[in-house]
Design an enzyme around this catalytic site. Structure first.
Site, PDB file in Angstrom:
ATOM      1  N   HIS A 156      37.936  45.694  42.302  1.00  0.00           N
ATOM      2  CA  HIS A 156      38.906  46.072  41.275  1.00  0.00           C
ATOM      3  C   HIS A 156      39.437  44.800  40.645  1.00  0.00           C
ATOM      4  O   HIS A 156      39.953  43.920  41.320  1.00  0.00           O
ATOM      5  CB  HIS A 156      40.064  46.879  41.865  1.00  0.00           C
ATOM      6  N   CYS A 157      39.313  44.705  39.318  1.00  0.00           N
ATOM      7  CA  CYS A 157      39.729  43.499  38.605  1.00  0.00           C
ATOM      8  C   CYS A 157      40.990  43.801  37.799  1.00  0.00           C
ATOM      9  O   CYS A 157      40.941  44.598  36.857  1.00  0.00           O
ATOM     10  CB  CYS A 157      38.614  43.013  37.675  1.00  0.00           C
TER      11      CYS A 157
END
EC number: 2.3.1.225
Length: 305
Positions: A156-157
């Site tokens: 997850h960025c």
């Protein structure tokens, strides 16, 4: 837990949904396709806005501080067009990464009816995510921020306010590539600008005062160096993961592959689609404005996280 001749496993041993809690997988998939994907995470939205602000700041310094005051017309035109094109491609890739469903598994599909429709073999093990009550496909992982299981979840960025998964990894790779390119371009232009200002007169090399010019360019150099380092490393790790058909989560967990790996070009073709072409580096490929407007009218944001 035994059910329908096969084994059903989850971490917390949550029961299946009740039979009256009907689930239609086809309607759920269609409903997801008709909605705009957007994660309402405070940290992610702040990081996404910061990303846009930093790109716009770099564009402002390059255009108005370095290129427009230049006496070399073709130097300004060529570098201005190149930098702004790369900036548009970078921001477009960012938007497509942020607003594309990364491969979310439909919520609540862990029903007896749905499992029976899978026609599982006796003794076959399936896994249910106790957090979103869905049957987890192979290589899917649960994201605590998106609150969904994501197929081939890499990570997850927060900078794109989304997970990087099966359906949007291509756009994330393009985003890191274009940010690295405009960062390198900005650093090169800063070097030429400093050289020309030191060699000549500071008052003539920019329309801004010398102190303001120096401050703006120093901040741009710091931003360019940090962004170039970060995105170049991220781009390299993403290409390495794609060529080895292994996500970052699978690598960190040292998971032994139970799937048939697509190595090198096969992996690249599976992510970018088809044979190598200009479409690989085009973030607008497959984009339909009319379809996006229809989705926005039908359902608005898919998530409120």
């Amino acid at each position: 837990m035994q059910s329908s001749g096969h084994r059903f496993r989850d971490i917390e041993h949550h029961p299946l949904l009740a039979e009256n809690d009907s689930y239609d997988s086809s309607s759920s998939e269609a409903d997801m396709a008709d909605r705009v994907w957007f994660i309402r995470d405070g940290c992610g939205m702040v990081c996404a806005v910061m990303t846009w602000f930093l790109v716009v700041y770099a564009d402002f310094v390059v255009t108005f501080v370095m290129l427009l005051p230049s006496k070399d017309f073709w130097y300004s035109v060529i570098n201005g067009v190149l930098f702004n094109c790369l900036a548009v491609l970078a921001l477009s890739s960012h938007l497509r990464t942020m607003l594309t469903d990364p491969g979310a598994v439909p919520k609540g599909n862990a029903t007896k009816e749905y499992m029976e429709s899978l026609q599982l073999k006796p003794g076959e093990v399936i896994y249910k995510c106790p957090k979103c009550c869905s049957i987890k496909p192979e290589r899917a992982h649960h994201c605590s921020i998106c609150k969904r299981c994501i197929r081939k979840m890499d990570h997850h960025c927060p900078w794109v306010n989304n997970c990087v998964g099966e359906k949007n990894q291509r756009f994330f790779v393009l985003f890191t590539m274009y940010i690295a390119l405009i960062s390198a371009h900005a650093l090169i232009l800063c070097g030429f600008q400093f050289f020309s200002c030191v060699r000549g007169q500071w008052t003539e090399c920019s329309d801004f005062s010398p102190p303001v010019t120096v401050i703006l360019m120093v901040f741009l150099c710091l931003e360019g160096f940090l962004f170039l380092t970060f995105t170049a490393v991220m781009f390299g790790t993403q290409i390495h993961s794609i060529c080895n058909d292994e996500t970052e989560i699978e690598r960190l967990k040292s998971e032994k592959p139970t799937w048939e790996r697509r190595l090198r070009w096969e992996g690249m073709k599976s992510v970018f689609g088809g044979q190598p072409s200009v479409l690989w580096i085009n973030p607008f490929a497959g984009f339909r404005i009319r379809q996006l407007l229809l989705r926005a009218k039908k359902g608005g944001p898919e998530f409120s996280v």
